[in-house]
Design a protein around this motif. Structure first.
Motif, short mmCIF file in Angstrom:
data_model
loop_
_atom_site.label_atom_id
_atom_site.label_comp_id
_atom_site.label_asym_id
_atom_site.label_seq_id
_atom_site.Cartn_x
_atom_site.Cartn_y
_atom_site.Cartn_z
N ALA A 72 -0.02 -1.10 1.21
CA ALA A 72 -1.37 -0.93 0.66
C ALA A 72 -1.35 0.13 -0.45
CB ALA A 72 -2.35 -0.55 1.76
N LEU A 73 -0.59 1.19 -0.24
CA LEU A 73 -0.45 2.23 -1.26
C LEU A 73 0.21 1.66 -2.52
CD1 LEU A 73 -0.60 5.24 -2.11
CD2 LEU A 73 1.65 5.52 -1.05
N THR A 74 1.26 0.88 -2.33
CA THR A 74 1.95 0.27 -3.47
C THR A 74 1.01 -0.63 -4.26
OG1 THR A 74 4.04 0.31 -2.25
CG2 THR A 74 3.90 -1.21 -4.13
N VAL A 75 0.26 -1.48 -3.57
CA VAL A 75 -0.69 -2.38 -4.23
C VAL A 75 -1.74 -1.57 -4.98
CG1 VAL A 75 -2.50 -4.11 -3.81
CG2 VAL A 75 -0.31 -4.29 -2.63
N ASN A 76 -2.25 -0.53 -4.34
CA ASN A 76 -3.29 0.30 -4.93
C ASN A 76 -2.80 1.01 -6.19
OD1 ASN A 76 -5.99 1.15 -4.84
ND2 ASN A 76 -5.52 2.94 -3.61
N VAL A 77 -1.63 1.62 -6.11
CA VAL A 77 -1.09 2.35 -7.27
C VAL A 77 -0.79 1.39 -8.42
CG1 VAL A 77 0.90 3.70 -8.07
CG2 VAL A 77 -0.24 4.31 -5.93
N LEU A 78 -0.18 0.26 -8.10
CA LEU A 78 0.08 -0.73 -9.15
C LEU A 78 -1.21 -1.18 -9.82
CD1 LEU A 78 2.83 -3.02 -7.56
CD2 LEU A 78 3.04 -1.66 -9.65
N ARG A 79 -2.20 -1.49 -9.03
CA ARG A 79 -3.48 -1.95 -9.57
C ARG A 79 -4.12 -0.88 -10.45
NH1 ARG A 79 -8.66 -0.33 -8.85
NH2 ARG A 79 -8.12 0.59 -6.86
N ILE A 80 -4.13 0.34 -9.99
CA ILE A 80 -4.77 1.42 -10.75
C ILE A 80 -4.06 1.64 -12.09
CG2 ILE A 80 -5.15 3.91 -10.78
CD1 ILE A 80 -5.68 3.66 -7.70
N PHE A 81 -2.75 1.77 -12.06
CA PHE A 81 -2.03 2.06 -13.30
C PHE A 81 -2.04 0.89 -14.27
CE2 PHE A 81 -0.40 5.69 -10.97
CZ PHE A 81 -0.38 6.65 -11.96
N LEU A 82 -1.82 -0.32 -13.76
CA LEU A 82 -1.80 -1.47 -14.66
C LEU A 82 -3.19 -1.79 -15.21
CD1 LEU A 82 0.80 -3.75 -12.84
CD2 LEU A 82 1.12 -2.41 -14.94
#
Length: 189
Positions: A72-82
């Protein structure tokens, strides 16, 4: 420590599960970005500055309940940065990152207690997201009076969080167990 989710592996080896989880994380991050883009293109005007539906948080809740905190952290960080890179810019990155991280941590901790439903966890996540963004806003403008706006954002975050939580719950009930093996056990905690 073995998670109850690991017991339902559907005959997959650890390497296969890891590859599946990485691919699923990429798919969920893509879906979250699409929802962020939809929200960017079609802004929902609630008449309150800074209030959004938070459609991408639907995907984060699904990842948190169906996978685990790490994914969930990985998905969240990817979504935020991209999303910041493609749609909103560097300034919005700070707001999104603060809100997204505080929201995810609060949701994880509340889910871990087992005392809250998915809807309650989502509601708290919506409120925490707005708090994180308000902290960044107060820091950026060097004015603590920004927190006078918190009651309005708290209520807005709670209402949108409830809405997203209801949709996430319905969505998770319909996801086949072989797609997200942890979704059924995650929803019962």
């Amino acid at each position: 420590m073995t998670d109850s989710r690991d017991q339902k592996t559907y005959g997959r080896s650890k390497t296969q599960r890891d590859a599946y989880n990485i691919a699923l994380s990429a798919l969920l991050a893509s879906l979250a970005m699409i929802l962020s883009y939809v929200e960017f293109l079609l802004p929902f005007n609630f008449g309150i500055p800074g209030v959004k539906l938070g459609l991408a948080n639907l995907v984060i809740i699904v990842a948190l309940y169906g996978m685990n905190f790490k994914y969930a952290l990985t998905v969240n960080v990817l979504r935020i940065f991209l999303s910041a890179l493609l749609f909103t810019g560097l300034n919005a990155l700070f707001y999104s990152f603060a809100g997204g991280m505080i929201s995810l941590i609060v949701m994880f901790l509340l889910k871990k207690t087992g005392l809250f439903s998915m809807i309650g966890v989502s509601m708290a996540g919506g409120a925490a997201h707005n708090l994180g963004q308000l902290i960044v806003a107060a820091f950026m403008v060097s004015n603590l009076n920004m927190f006078l706006y918190f009651p309005v954002l708290l209520m807005a975050g709670m209402f949108t969080g409830i809405g997203i939580g209801v949709v996430a719950y319905i969505f998770c009930k319909r996801i086949p167990a072989n797609v997200l093996p942890g979704i059924r056990t995650g929803m019962n905690k």
